[in-house]
Design a protein around this motif. Sequence first.
Motif, PDB file in Angstrom:
ATOM      1  N   LEU A  14     -26.703 -11.428 -10.816  1.00 34.36           N
ATOM      2  CA  LEU A  14     -27.076 -10.085 -11.260  1.00 34.36           C
ATOM      3  C   LEU A  14     -27.316  -9.168 -10.070  1.00 34.36           C
ATOM      4  CD1 LEU A  14     -29.620 -10.944 -14.091  1.00 34.36           C
ATOM      5  CD2 LEU A  14     -27.343 -10.008 -14.368  1.00 34.36           C
ATOM      6  N   ASP A  15     -27.031  -7.885 -10.260  1.00 35.04           N
ATOM      7  CA  ASP A  15     -27.314  -6.880  -9.243  1.00 35.04           C
ATOM      8  C   ASP A  15     -28.744  -6.399  -9.463  1.00 35.04           C
ATOM      9  OD1 ASP A  15     -25.708  -3.746  -8.256  1.00 35.04           O
ATOM     10  OD2 ASP A  15     -27.256  -4.950  -7.316  1.00 35.04           O
ATOM     11  N   LEU A  16     -29.682  -7.007  -8.748  1.00 30.71           N
ATOM     12  CA  LEU A  16     -31.101  -6.728  -8.965  1.00 30.71           C
ATOM     13  C   LEU A  16     -31.474  -5.314  -8.542  1.00 30.71           C
ATOM     14  CD1 LEU A  16     -32.803 -10.082  -7.960  1.00 30.71           C
ATOM     15  CD2 LEU A  16     -32.125  -9.271 -10.201  1.00 30.71           C
ATOM     16  N   LYS A  17     -30.792  -4.766  -7.554  1.00 32.11           N
ATOM     17  CA  LYS A  17     -31.106  -3.405  -7.118  1.00 32.11           C
ATOM     18  C   LYS A  17     -30.751  -2.394  -8.205  1.00 32.11           C
ATOM     19  CE  LYS A  17     -30.883  -4.219  -2.208  1.00 32.11           C
ATOM     20  NZ  LYS A  17     -30.331  -3.815  -0.926  1.00 32.11           N
ATOM     21  N   LYS A  18     -29.679  -2.640  -8.927  1.00 34.42           N
ATOM     22  CA  LYS A  18     -29.280  -1.746 -10.011  1.00 34.42           C
ATOM     23  C   LYS A  18     -30.271  -1.838 -11.180  1.00 34.42           C
ATOM     24  CE  LYS A  18     -24.831  -1.096 -11.244  1.00 34.42           C
ATOM     25  NZ  LYS A  18     -23.525  -1.407 -11.861  1.00 34.42           N
TER      26      LYS A  18
END
Length: 153
Positions: A93-97
């Motif tokens: 997963l793209d945690l920053k997004k």
Amino acid sequence: IGSDKASIASENPSRDTSPFPHSKPATSNLQTNNLCMSNLGSLAQPFDPFADAATAEIGGGGVKLEQGYVHIRIQQRNGRKSITTVTGLAKALDLKKILKAIKKEHCCNGTVLKDEETESEVLQFQGDQREAVKTFLIKEEICEKDSVKVHGF
């Protein structure tokens, strides 16, 4: 000098004498593109900003992410101050997004930290954001309701 411009315009009627030579009249733009409210059908379809986060691209096909439990905990700092941590999210997963969307939706600050013990990334938010994060993860279908565990008080 003014009479020279008039004589040039009368000799060559296709030449534009406006001070903005690259500007086009608004009527020609509307006629060529056929802009009207009935041609805006593509805007009615919903846009899912987390569609790429819900599936991992493996071998060109979308495969559902396999993840264990997601733990949402609260830690008391000093006095009434507290922080909320989210662990157990899949590494693909793209945690920053996700962090940016939660921060914007619930008006709180947060960061992505690296856990020293497990070497995984952890989301950290200011304040008690346990229920807000839980509902966001379920609503955006990042996690299932049964896989989210809320801890604290």
